[in-house]
Design a protein around this motif. Sequence first.
Motif, short mmCIF file in Angstrom:
data_model
loop_
_atom_site.label_atom_id
_atom_site.label_comp_id
_atom_site.label_asym_id
_atom_site.label_seq_id
_atom_site.Cartn_x
_atom_site.Cartn_y
_atom_site.Cartn_z
N GLN A 248 0.83 -1.21 0.00
CA GLN A 248 0.00 0.00 0.00
C GLN A 248 0.86 1.26 0.00
O GLN A 248 0.51 2.25 -0.65
N ASN A 249 1.98 1.21 0.70
CA ASN A 249 2.88 2.37 0.72
C ASN A 249 3.44 2.68 -0.66
O ASN A 249 3.75 3.84 -0.97
N GLN A 250 3.57 1.66 -1.49
CA GLN A 250 4.11 1.82 -2.85
C GLN A 250 3.01 1.86 -3.91
O GLN A 250 3.29 1.82 -5.10
N ASN A 251 1.74 1.89 -3.44
CA ASN A 251 0.58 1.90 -4.34
C ASN A 251 0.59 0.72 -5.30
O ASN A 251 0.23 0.84 -6.48
N LEU A 252 1.00 -0.43 -4.79
CA LEU A 252 1.02 -1.66 -5.59
C LEU A 252 -0.21 -2.50 -5.27
O LEU A 252 -0.68 -2.51 -4.12
N PRO A 253 -0.76 -3.21 -6.25
CA PRO A 253 -1.94 -4.05 -5.99
C PRO A 253 -1.60 -5.21 -5.05
O PRO A 253 -0.47 -5.70 -5.03
N CYS A 254 -2.58 -5.63 -4.27
CA CYS A 254 -2.37 -6.72 -3.31
C CYS A 254 -3.15 -7.98 -3.69
O CYS A 254 -3.28 -8.90 -2.88
N ASN A 255 -3.68 -8.01 -4.92
CA ASN A 255 -4.52 -9.14 -5.31
C ASN A 255 -3.75 -10.45 -5.46
O ASN A 255 -4.35 -11.54 -5.42
N THR A 256 -2.43 -10.38 -5.61
CA THR A 256 -1.66 -11.62 -5.74
C THR A 256 -1.21 -12.16 -4.38
O THR A 256 -0.69 -13.27 -4.31
N LEU A 257 -1.38 -11.39 -3.31
CA LEU A 257 -1.04 -11.83 -1.96
C LEU A 257 -2.21 -12.63 -1.40
O LEU A 257 -3.33 -12.12 -1.30
N LYS A 258 -1.94 -13.87 -1.03
CA LYS A 258 -2.99 -14.76 -0.54
C LYS A 258 -2.51 -15.50 0.71
O LYS A 258 -1.31 -15.63 0.94
N MET A 259 -3.48 -16.00 1.48
CA MET A 259 -3.14 -16.72 2.70
C MET A 259 -3.86 -18.07 2.74
O MET A 259 -5.02 -18.18 2.35
N LEU A 260 -3.13 -19.07 3.24
CA LEU A 260 -3.70 -20.39 3.46
C LEU A 260 -3.30 -20.81 4.88
O LEU A 260 -2.13 -21.05 5.15
N THR A 261 -4.27 -20.83 5.79
CA THR A 261 -3.98 -21.18 7.18
C THR A 261 -4.56 -22.54 7.51
O THR A 261 -5.69 -22.85 7.14
N LEU A 262 -3.77 -23.35 8.22
CA LEU A 262 -4.14 -24.73 8.52
C LEU A 262 -4.06 -24.97 10.03
O LEU A 262 -3.03 -24.72 10.64
N GLY A 263 -5.16 -25.45 10.60
CA GLY A 263 -5.16 -25.75 12.03
C GLY A 263 -4.86 -24.53 12.89
O GLY A 263 -4.05 -24.60 13.81
#
Length: 389
Positions: A248-263
């Motif tokens: 966000q500080n660099q005004n870059l898109p964040c749509n490629t950042l994803k999370m997968l949480t297990l347990g």
Amino acid sequence: MKVASDIKRDVFYLAGYDPRSYRYYYALLNKNLYLQNKINALNLTLSPIQTNPQNLKYCTITHENALTQYYFCSWNTIIKQYWANSIRAYLKDFCIFVKLAVSSGLFWNCFSKSRTQLIAGFYPIVFFTLSYALCFFILNFLITLEWNPYLTLLLCVAIFVGMSWGIFTLGKKYAAFWLSNIYAFCAKYTSKNRIKGLEAWLETYSQIIFEQIRQNTSNPCYELIICSHSVGTILSVNLAARVLQKLQNQNLPCNTLKMLTLGHCIPLVSFQKSADFFRNDLASLHKAQIIWIDFTSPIDGACFPLVDFMSIAGLAQNPYPKYLSTRFHKLYTQKSYKKIRYDWYKAHFLYLYANEILGVYDFYNLIGGPKFLEEKITTQNPTQNFGGL
């Protein structure tokens, strides 16, 4: 239009509270990936461990329609500083857990949200209490006998030391100390001094992940997944929030950042009164609405199955992230499942294992198969309950 055959993926894996190094998790990956190939027919291949210029250990998972760089975000050196390896250390951690968790109200607020965690939370307490109650009952009985006082004292010391060793051995074997370790670490996570070395670790990896995303901004067929397990899910919240802030500080898109949480065991931290910094990070992730898939299971005694940690922390009312059941009872034969469901330790690591039957949850497809993460999760209701499990 995103084309599956062009998929390029980076996965940054955060293990749970475990002093073992990346070598253990690579061996687990190597064994189970090829076992899973037999039922999902993805024909994934795994390279040997490699080291990049930043000294990160990684391996390459190859599919004919996808290429994945799988990075091991090792934090076992931090864990070793806090890992209890003696009865004295275990008892100290147990006292920290009782003082900072139970007395603060964390225990009731946290564990009341999950019957599984309620049982797991009581387990170390009951184990310690009953074990030492038996020990002191025996010692008291010996004291009441009219024996030679010096012999009695010597015998009492020997019995206390011997029973403490037995409690220590059984506690390790039946995971009582493992759970107590986790609870104590989470209590320390929000303390004034925090966890030594963690701030530098988070900054280092958040910068590396940010650079990976920045370098692939123009690639419409790229995704980066922060994949975490157990206590690693707690770190992943702070890590992802830092990456998001840098983007966000660099005004870059964040749509490629994803999370997968297990347990996940996120409520162990988010419920604590001193965890405002952590809840702020949860809030920033919710506001950005990055793709976040969360898998839990009711047979996992060290997680909070289908507990919406966002809403119970007062951060959001709509379900986010997408909470799903692994439905392990559908992924294993009845014979195998009967053995697994009562083995809490194995059940907690089952997310990383190959299945016996193909189902919605397929760890190796999620991290290495074609299509994007969100496209693989389309057949399960995010609000589905665990009825019948």
